[in-house]
Design an enzyme around this catalytic site. Structure first.
Site, PDB file in Angstrom:
ATOM      1  CG  HIS A  90      25.137  28.232  31.562  1.00 16.76           C
ATOM      2  ND1 HIS A  90      25.046  29.572  31.278  1.00 16.76           N
ATOM      3  CD2 HIS A  90      25.410  27.613  30.388  1.00 16.76           C
ATOM      4  CE1 HIS A  90      25.267  29.760  29.973  1.00 16.76           C
ATOM      5  NE2 HIS A  90      25.482  28.587  29.407  1.00 16.76           N
ATOM      6  CG  ASP A 119      -4.705  42.752  25.935  1.00 13.35           C
ATOM      7  OD1 ASP A 119      -4.037  41.720  26.152  1.00 13.35           O
ATOM      8  OD2 ASP A 119      -4.524  43.815  26.560  1.00 13.35           O
ATOM      9  CD1 TRP A 155      21.306  21.117  28.969  1.00 15.95           C
ATOM     10  CD2 TRP A 155      19.088  21.346  29.034  1.00 15.95           C
ATOM     11  NE1 TRP A 155      20.832  20.901  27.704  1.00 15.95           N
ATOM     12  CE2 TRP A 155      19.469  21.037  27.699  1.00 15.95           C
ATOM     13  CE3 TRP A 155      17.730  21.540  29.303  1.00 15.95           C
ATOM     14  CZ2 TRP A 155      18.546  20.914  26.664  1.00 15.95           C
ATOM     15  CZ3 TRP A 155      16.804  21.416  28.267  1.00 15.95           C
ATOM     16  CH2 TRP A 155      17.217  21.097  26.959  1.00 15.95           C
ATOM     17  CB  SER A 182       4.790  29.599  33.064  1.00 19.46           C
ATOM     18  OG  SER A 182       5.102  30.694  32.235  1.00 19.46           O
ATOM     19  CB  SER A 183       5.691  26.822  28.641  1.00 19.59           C
ATOM     20  OG  SER A 183       6.954  27.370  28.897  1.00 19.59           O
ATOM     21  CG  HIS A 266      15.375  17.726  18.118  1.00 16.73           C
ATOM     22  ND1 HIS A 266      16.739  17.918  18.202  1.00 16.73           N
ATOM     23  CD2 HIS A 266      14.982  18.361  17.010  1.00 16.73           C
ATOM     24  CE1 HIS A 266      17.139  18.629  17.162  1.00 16.73           C
ATOM     25  NE2 HIS A 266      16.097  18.908  16.415  1.00 16.73           N
ATOM     26  CD  GLU A 268      12.655  24.071  24.986  1.00 21.43           C
ATOM     27  OE1 GLU A 268      13.211  25.153  25.220  1.00 21.43           O
ATOM     28  OE2 GLU A 268      11.425  23.902  25.099  1.00 21.43           O
ATOM     29  CE1 TYR A 270      14.942  22.954  13.984  1.00 25.78           C
ATOM     30  CE2 TYR A 270      14.650  20.922  15.220  1.00 25.78           C
ATOM     31  CZ  TYR A 270      15.296  21.650  14.246  1.00 25.78           C
ATOM     32  OH  TYR A 270      16.311  21.082  13.532  1.00 25.78           O
ATOM     33  CB  SER A 281      10.819  36.109   8.406  1.00 21.03           C
ATOM     34  OG  SER A 281      11.541  34.896   8.342  1.00 21.03           O
ATOM     35  CG  HIS A 315      19.481  14.033  16.493  1.00 19.49           C
ATOM     36  ND1 HIS A 315      18.847  14.786  15.546  1.00 19.49           N
ATOM     37  CD2 HIS A 315      19.433  14.770  17.620  1.00 19.49           C
ATOM     38  CE1 HIS A 315      18.447  15.935  16.070  1.00 19.49           C
ATOM     39  NE2 HIS A 315      18.798  15.947  17.331  1.00 19.49           N
ATOM     40  CG  HIS A 316      19.534  14.988  21.270  1.00 19.04           C
ATOM     41  ND1 HIS A 316      20.197  16.181  21.424  1.00 19.04           N
ATOM     42  CD2 HIS A 316      18.425  15.261  20.543  1.00 19.04           C
ATOM     43  CE1 HIS A 316      19.504  17.143  20.813  1.00 19.04           C
ATOM     44  NE2 HIS A 316      18.445  16.605  20.270  1.00 19.04           N
ATOM     45  CB  THR A 341      16.856  24.433   8.303  1.00 18.79           C
ATOM     46  OG1 THR A 341      16.092  23.544   9.117  1.00 18.79           O
ATOM     47  CG2 THR A 341      17.458  25.510   9.177  1.00 18.79           C
ATOM     48  CE  LYS A 344      11.556  28.563   8.702  1.00 19.87           C
ATOM     49  NZ  LYS A 344      10.810  29.801   8.435  1.00 19.87           N
ATOM     50  NE  ARG A 463      27.623  19.032  26.563  1.00 23.21           N
ATOM     51  CZ  ARG A 463      26.314  18.917  26.336  1.00 23.21           C
ATOM     52  NH1 ARG A 463      25.858  18.003  25.501  1.00 23.21           N
ATOM     53  NH2 ARG A 463      25.455  19.697  26.949  1.00 23.21           N
TER      54      ARG A 463
END
Length: 550
Positions: A90, A119, A155, A182-183, A266, A268, A270, A281, A315-316, A341, A344, A463
């Site tokens: 998931h 293009d 994950w 790909s990315s 991390h 990622e 963002y 925006s 922090h993870h 943040t 914004k 979890r």
């Protein structure tokens, strides 16, 4: 006389040939070839969007498998091993298969239109970066059916668990390699397009905000995708080639994997959030009928978030036993990232302030985004406090937090983007009633699903568990009902999109929202080829003036 007349005749002939080429090109590839050999940014954007929706449904069905099991204590449907495969796939499918490709699809479709480019910079590489995705998705789904089943360590794929699974783990590693390649290719394409293919008169500081977020996001992706590739490659060699990067028995360090993974992980988050900021925006100024408040500060805030995102990864990992100094550093840096943040959020509110607002579906999703993303931001701020996180780590509080930023954040912004640009894509207007129904249904059931998880986490429910003690029953039952209702609501969305493609509630004008950005200067539906001649500088300046950028 002839000297002035001849160029005119030449121009006319050239133009006629040009039109003929365009016509010929449009009709060369039909049927399946149009999609398999696609090099047109609009076709590739469409492929990305449909692929990501298919993955959204796939990952969503897995989430419903999780929620069905957790409706009540005891084991109802799955063995614990399969439950862990569900949570793992998931996560991987939603992050790499649904959210990221959806934003790449939006960038492909919209950036050339918004920047006045004919293009994307590398049209054939664009095709390749898309067609690596379906095989990767297939590998992940096939992994459920191999001996030992799919990867089941979450994950995040932490060792030592990830060193012990069967071949499902190897399929996941290969899939992640493909997704990463790909990315990177997609990112190189987007960066080059933005830096080199803008219309005359559109400097970097005059680009639509969506282009800025796409640029910065894709710089992040180029920087960190190789780090993830390195981490999973080391897992692979630990598993099969006798290395001991993460194997304590051979002198390796399992915590090293966490550092490498989250140094990717991390930025990622963002990579998934910044494009959402860009979409919102674009939507809010349009429906507030005002220019975006503080455009320059928005650009600088986006860049600040990107830079700071490299300095917060541990922090993870507050519960792995880091020195107090390191905990303090990562705690303070994480609090600091809340500042840009917050800038914004206040800029979006200031944009709406005293605006002539109307609440069509895209605006509803944008406002819903601002409210709920802010809730997710605050729960993140709570988790940034190291002593608090020692209690909260790996509980449902964390699950609540990141679903507020990824579902009510990234996903709601994507829904808003689809409703916003659907008239341009299809040439038809969607049903506003159906759109509003989809918004309110999603808004209510999202909160029913994920808000109770804050309470479960505070009460100590971990979890990734298939069974739980009795005191957690009520909130889990509520969350499970919410999840099934939320999932059902996404079928309304699918229906609305297909209905719009088939004609909707009528033809869309070129600029249904009266928005000043360039993509609304082309007809609806957007022709196969746009801006073959770059937009006139006066046209660009007219749009910029309306956005208070000129």
């Amino acid at each position: 006389m002839s000297t002035t007349a001849n160029p005119t005749i030449d121009l006319g002939a050239g133009h006629h040939d040009h039109a003929h080429d365009h016509d010929h090109d449009h009709h060369t590839l039909t049927g399946w070839r149009r999609w398999v050999y696609a090099t047109n940014h609009k076709d590739i954007g469409t492929l990305y969007l449909w692929f990501s929706f298919a993955m959204f449904i796939t990952g969503g069905l897995m989430a419903l498998g999780i929620r069905a099991e957790l409706f009540t204590p005891g084991l109802q449907f799955w063995q614990p091993e399969f439950f862990n495969q569900l949570t793992t796939l998931h996560g991987v499918i939603m992050v790499f298969g649904a959210i990221m490709p959806a934003f790449t699809g939006l960038a492909n479709w919209m950036l050339p239109l918004m920047l006045g480019a004919p293009d994307m910079a590398f049209a054939r590489m664009n095709n390749w970066s898309f067609w690596l995705l379906p095989p990767a998705a297939l590998l992940l789904i096939i992994s459920l059916f191999v001996p030992g089943g799919a990867a089941a360590g979450g994950w995040t794929l932490y060792p030592p668990l990830s060193l012990q699974f069967g071949m499902g783990m190897d399929l996941a590693i290969f899939a992640i390699h493909l997704l990463g390649i790909s990315s990177i290719m997609g990112s190189i394409n987007i960066i080059t397009t933005i830096l080199n293919m803008r219309a005359p008169g559109m400097t970097l500081m005059k680009m639509p905000m969506f282009a800025w977020t796409a640029l910065i996001t894709n710089y992040l992706l180029v920087a960190v995708a190789p780090v993830l590739a390195g981490a999973v490659t080391m897992l692979l060699t630990d598993r099969h080639f006798g290395t001991h990067f993460f194997k304590a028995v051979g002198g390796g360090d399992p915590v090293l994997f966490q550092h490498i993974f989250w140094f990717f992980g991390h930025p990622e988050v963002y990579i998934m959030a910044l494009p959402a900021f860009g979409v919102v925006s674009q939507i809010i100024p349009t429906f507030a009928r005002k220019p975006l408040f503080g455009y320059h500060s928005m650009v600088y805030a986006t860049a600040s978030i990107a830079i700071l995102s490299f300095m917060v990864w541990a922090h993870h990992m507050f519960s792995v036993g880091m020195p107090a100094t390191a905990q303090l550093f990562f705690m303070f840096m994480t609090m600091l990232i809340a500042v840009p943040t917050g800038v914004k959020v206040f800029n979006w509110i200031a944009t709406m302030w005293q605006g002539s607002m109307s609440f069509e579906t895209p605006m509803l999703f944008a406002v819903g985004f601002v409210c709920l993303f802010t809730v997710g931001g605050f729960s993140g701020l709570v988790l940034s406090i190291a002593p608090v996180d020692t209690q909260m780590h790996d509980t449902y509080y964390v699950v609540a937090h990141f679903h507020y930023v990824l579902v009510a954040g990234a996903l709601f912004s994507l829904f808003g983007a689809v409703y916003y640009w659907l008239p341009k894509w299809t040439g038809n207007m969607y049903s506003e009633r159906a759109g509003k129904f989809h918004f309110w249904w999603s808004m209510v059931w999202f909160n029913v699903t994920f808000f109770p998880m804050h309470f479960l986490g505070l009460a100590g429910m971990p979890r990734r568990i298939p069974d739980y003690p009795l005191q957690f029953t009520d909130f889990n039952a509520i969350a499970s009902v919410g999840a099934f209702c939320f999932g059902l609501g996404q079928l309304f969305f699918l229906y609305n999109v297909i209905h719009t493609i088939r004609g909707g509630v009528g033809k869309a004008p070129a600029n249904p929202w009266d928005s000043p950005t360039l993509e609304w200067e082309v007809p609806s539906p957007a022709p196969h080829h746009t801006w073959e001649t770059p937009p006139d500088e006066a046209l660009v300046k007219k749009g910029l003036a309306a956005q208070a950028l000129e």
